[in-house]
Design a protein around this motif. Sequence first.
Motif, PDB file in Angstrom:
ATOM      1  N   SER B 113       0.812  -0.891   0.258  1.00  0.00           N
ATOM      2  CA  SER B 113      -0.069  -0.080   0.359  1.00  0.00           C
ATOM      3  C   SER B 113       1.107   0.978  -0.228  1.00  0.00           C
ATOM      4  O   SER B 113       2.245   1.059   0.580  1.00  0.00           O
ATOM      5  CB  SER B 113      -1.283  -0.248   1.276  1.00  0.00           C
ATOM      6  OG  SER B 113      -1.583   0.989   1.445  1.00  0.00           O
ATOM      7  N   VAL B 114       0.843   1.980  -0.711  1.00  0.00           N
ATOM      8  CA  VAL B 114       1.321   3.570  -0.768  1.00  0.00           C
ATOM      9  C   VAL B 114       1.033   4.084   0.989  1.00  0.00           C
ATOM     10  O   VAL B 114      -0.937   5.305   0.532  1.00  0.00           O
ATOM     11  CB  VAL B 114       1.172   4.497  -2.450  1.00  0.00           C
ATOM     12  CG1 VAL B 114       2.173   5.319  -2.125  1.00  0.00           C
ATOM     13  CG2 VAL B 114       1.719   3.169  -3.196  1.00  0.00           C
ATOM     14  N   LEU B 115       2.119   4.951   0.912  1.00  0.00           N
ATOM     15  CA  LEU B 115       1.585   5.577   2.597  1.00  0.00           C
ATOM     16  C   LEU B 115       1.847   7.214   1.882  1.00  0.00           C
ATOM     17  O   LEU B 115       0.687   7.819   2.745  1.00  0.00           O
ATOM     18  CB  LEU B 115       2.676   5.800   2.987  1.00  0.00           C
ATOM     19  CG  LEU B 115       2.598   4.207   3.839  1.00  0.00           C
ATOM     20  CD1 LEU B 115       4.216   3.388   5.182  1.00  0.00           C
ATOM     21  CD2 LEU B 115       1.086   4.135   4.917  1.00  0.00           C
ATOM     22  N   SER B 116       2.490   7.613   1.230  1.00  0.00           N
ATOM     23  CA  SER B 116       2.682   8.787   0.121  1.00  0.00           C
ATOM     24  C   SER B 116       3.680   8.450  -0.783  1.00  0.00           C
ATOM     25  O   SER B 116       4.421   8.042  -1.302  1.00  0.00           O
ATOM     26  CB  SER B 116       3.452   9.597   1.480  1.00  0.00           C
ATOM     27  OG  SER B 116       4.571   9.806   0.954  1.00  0.00           O
ATOM     28  N   HIS B 117       3.301   9.720  -1.784  1.00  0.00           N
ATOM     29  CA  HIS B 117       4.343  10.024  -3.069  1.00  0.00           C
ATOM     30  C   HIS B 117       3.855  11.007  -3.746  1.00  0.00           C
ATOM     31  O   HIS B 117       3.099  11.668  -3.232  1.00  0.00           O
ATOM     32  CB  HIS B 117       3.916   9.101  -4.353  1.00  0.00           C
ATOM     33  CG  HIS B 117       2.044   9.161  -4.569  1.00  0.00           C
ATOM     34  ND1 HIS B 117       1.935   9.816  -6.264  1.00  0.00           N
ATOM     35  CD2 HIS B 117       1.233   8.854  -4.339  1.00  0.00           C
ATOM     36  CE1 HIS B 117       1.065   9.897  -6.134  1.00  0.00           C
ATOM     37  NE2 HIS B 117       0.223   9.697  -5.228  1.00  0.00           N
ATOM     38  N   GLY B 118       5.177  11.592  -4.717  1.00  0.00           N
ATOM     39  CA  GLY B 118       4.594  13.225  -5.460  1.00  0.00           C
ATOM     40  C   GLY B 118       4.504  12.537  -6.449  1.00  0.00           C
ATOM     41  O   GLY B 118       5.260  13.348  -7.412  1.00  0.00           O
ATOM     42  N   GLU B 119       4.718  11.677  -7.133  1.00  0.00           N
ATOM     43  CA  GLU B 119       4.328  10.990  -8.382  1.00  0.00           C
ATOM     44  C   GLU B 119       3.178  12.130  -9.483  1.00  0.00           C
ATOM     45  O   GLU B 119       2.428  12.678  -9.230  1.00  0.00           O
ATOM     46  CB  GLU B 119       4.149   9.594  -9.159  1.00  0.00           C
ATOM     47  CG  GLU B 119       4.885   8.554  -8.188  1.00  0.00           C
ATOM     48  CD  GLU B 119       6.703   9.509  -8.021  1.00  0.00           C
ATOM     49  OE1 GLU B 119       7.282   8.981  -9.175  1.00  0.00           O
ATOM     50  OE2 GLU B 119       7.374   9.258  -7.344  1.00  0.00           O
ATOM     51  N   THR B 120       4.037  12.134 -10.982  1.00  0.00           N
ATOM     52  CA  THR B 120       3.214  12.693 -11.944  1.00  0.00           C
ATOM     53  C   THR B 120       1.041  12.398 -12.046  1.00  0.00           C
ATOM     54  O   THR B 120       1.346  10.642 -11.998  1.00  0.00           O
ATOM     55  CB  THR B 120       3.135  12.112 -13.781  1.00  0.00           C
ATOM     56  OG1 THR B 120       4.486  12.452 -13.243  1.00  0.00           O
ATOM     57  CG2 THR B 120       2.971  13.132 -14.236  1.00  0.00           C
TER      58      THR B 120
END
Lengths: 195, 192
Positions: B113-120
């Motif tokens: 599961s993704v906790l945080s990201h800055g992807e497009t």
Amino acid sequence: MSKLQLITKGFIKDNPTFVLLLGMCPTLATTTSAVNGLSMGLATMFVLVLSNIVISAIAPVVPDKVHIPVYIVVIATFVTVLQFFMQAYTPAMYETLGLFIPLIVVNCIVLGRAEAFANKNGVLDSALDGIGVGLGFTCSLTVLGIVREILGSGSVFGLKFISGDGILAFVMAPGAFLALGYLMVLFNKITKKNK
Amino acid sequence: MAIKSNLKNMVIVLTAVCLICSSVLAGVYAMTKEPIDAAAREKTDKAIALVLPAFDKTEAATVETDGKEYRYYSASKDGETVGYAVESSATGFGGTLSLMVGITVDGKVYNTSVLSHGETPGLGAKCTDDKAFTEQWKGFDPSVKTLAVKKDGGDVDAITASTITSRAYTLAVSNAVDAFKSITAQEDVNNE
């Protein structure tokens, strides 16, 4: 100027986004979807109304030479309060808008209204001015968000109406400039006709 | 209309404004501290529940692997460990990509599961909801399959047009698997 005019002028004559071109940084960066644009607008409006009220109330006792530091401290306080509340009650939204919430401190709309309006007018007028300009900003950001979301991801407010992807460029930075530019042309064309 | 800008007035006004503002902030901070902590805890709990099979107790701890420290949660049901949820991160296309990786005791990845990201948005951000990508982690066995995207000779299907994000995601999972190995090695020592 009547009380109603104070509110409506923020939409057309003094529209912060399409006419005054203020606050471009959050405008371009946060309008990747309609919901994001709407929440950024509301967050800015919250700070704008409260800072306008407080600044118009304290303006008579603030010496001219230190008025900018005083205003910035007031604005920064409200932004930090907003940040705490968002973190506590709308954590998902806080994460999406992230960096742009603290940046409201240096948003030129907020300081601009303080300088141009709140420090010369009464508390009630300043509050109405804050609501008007805030609503104008919120609407502009929502419209820009809707346009970018329709073109970029084929959905409105998260409801998808085409399968697959839209024109991805519109979700990214170049699309923000394109969409804003064309909306500005459209806005000016419509308002010029009414004159 | 404004009062005179002499030193005394300026000092008094600035001091008063700063005092009032800081006390307001202190009040709001105290008021919101609990909900903020609760929201952060709830987020972690949700992520753990998502990446591991049913459990009734979790325990937080940290483990060190290759000089990096990982925070992990060991989950147990009726006193028996069902798996570990490891917080792991890697650098993606738009900054740090943090994951919660659930690994069951047999060494298989249960879910991620993704906790945080800055992807497009629309490209790399699909790592959170693109079924074709996220589903492949369920039951991924690192002892049979290679943890690398297909382009690099591995067994991970990358997201179309988002190889950098997929690589970062894979690296984060691979780090979590390494951390899992250290955790089990550590527990073996403790049990002996």
